[in-house]
Design an enzyme around this catalytic site. Sequence first.
Site, PDB file in Angstrom:
ATOM      1  N   TYR A  53       0.840  -1.188   0.000  1.00  0.00           N
ATOM      2  CA  TYR A  53       0.000   0.000   0.000  1.00  0.00           C
ATOM      3  C   TYR A  53       0.881   1.245   0.000  1.00  0.00           C
ATOM      4  CZ  TYR A  53      -3.918  -3.074   1.270  1.00  0.00           C
ATOM      5  OH  TYR A  53      -4.871  -4.065   1.293  1.00  0.00           O
ATOM      6  N   SER A 216     -13.250  -4.395   0.037  1.00  0.00           N
ATOM      7  CA  SER A 216     -14.077  -3.634  -0.911  1.00  0.00           C
ATOM      8  C   SER A 216     -15.563  -3.917  -0.709  1.00  0.00           C
ATOM      9  CB  SER A 216     -13.671  -3.948  -2.355  1.00  0.00           C
ATOM     10  OG  SER A 216     -12.389  -3.436  -2.636  1.00  0.00           O
ATOM     11  N   PHE A 222     -14.282  -5.232 -10.151  1.00  0.00           N
ATOM     12  CA  PHE A 222     -12.953  -5.194  -9.534  1.00  0.00           C
ATOM     13  C   PHE A 222     -12.497  -3.740  -9.512  1.00  0.00           C
ATOM     14  CE2 PHE A 222      -8.267  -5.753  -9.544  1.00  0.00           C
ATOM     15  CZ  PHE A 222      -8.152  -6.520  -8.391  1.00  0.00           C
TER      16      PHE A 222
END
Length: 306
Positions: A53, A216, A222
Amino acid sequence: MIKTMKLGTSPLEVPVIAVGCMRINSLDKLEAERFVQGAMDIGANFFDHADIYGGGTCEEIFADAIHMNANVREKIILQSKCGIRKGMFDFSKEHIMESVDNILKRLKTEYLDILLLHRPDALVEPEEVAEAFDRLESSGKVRHFGVSNQTPLQIQLLKKSVKQPLVANQLQLSITNATMISNGINVNMLNDSAVDRDGGILDFCRLNDITIQPWSPFQYGFFEGVFLDNEKFPELNLKIDEIAAKYEVSNTTIAIAWILRHPARMQPVTGTMNINRLIDCAKAGDIQLTRQEWYEIYRAAGNVLP
């Protein structure tokens, strides 16, 4: 304060939502401090990270934002992930060990509460993973272990050598991305919803007391966008808004409450950097949708019943 739950077979008592920190690098220093403090104020002290990240910067920003020290560390639960490298996946002993050392350095801590293996490595050697986990556990650098995006057989292959319980499996799940649920409803049916894309991972995790951490929870496709207040999903939003009005909460709360209503006792990973939206997510722990409401939302998203 936010409700809590047990994480897998571990002794950890964790909030029913995890605070995903993938986007914390979108905040400036003051905003990051305010967000992290706001999360702590409502008891959302479980922070989910990954070494990829922000190329590692998200962990650094978080550590600075929370003013990491021994006193702060005792009040939070830290989870991070490793195994994704540029152009490849890597579950080798050397990479896992090195990744954890770097994660700890960036987070300014001596240990992780949970380490997850991020995406399945086709070249995984369970013996190497087991050796890495043993060393990390014995050294005190990692207290609990889990996986992300893995099927039952992939988990069983790891367990051939890994002795530590795998307490969590992070998987994509939302009202609009609910294939792990829909294939269990459409058993033996000749439709797309009957396709088993994950080897029965939902039931496997329930049978083995592995906590599913949906990532998510507001996305469709996606990372194509969020379904809430999206004109592409008029029927779904109408139904969510109707139920939200009944409970006098936001549509965000109902979207998370839908996941929490499932008896698998999942722990959704939020991605918002807006403290008010995080508070709305946390409120979902106080709402128990009826069976009828859960199915109404499920069908409004276009999911079919046989």
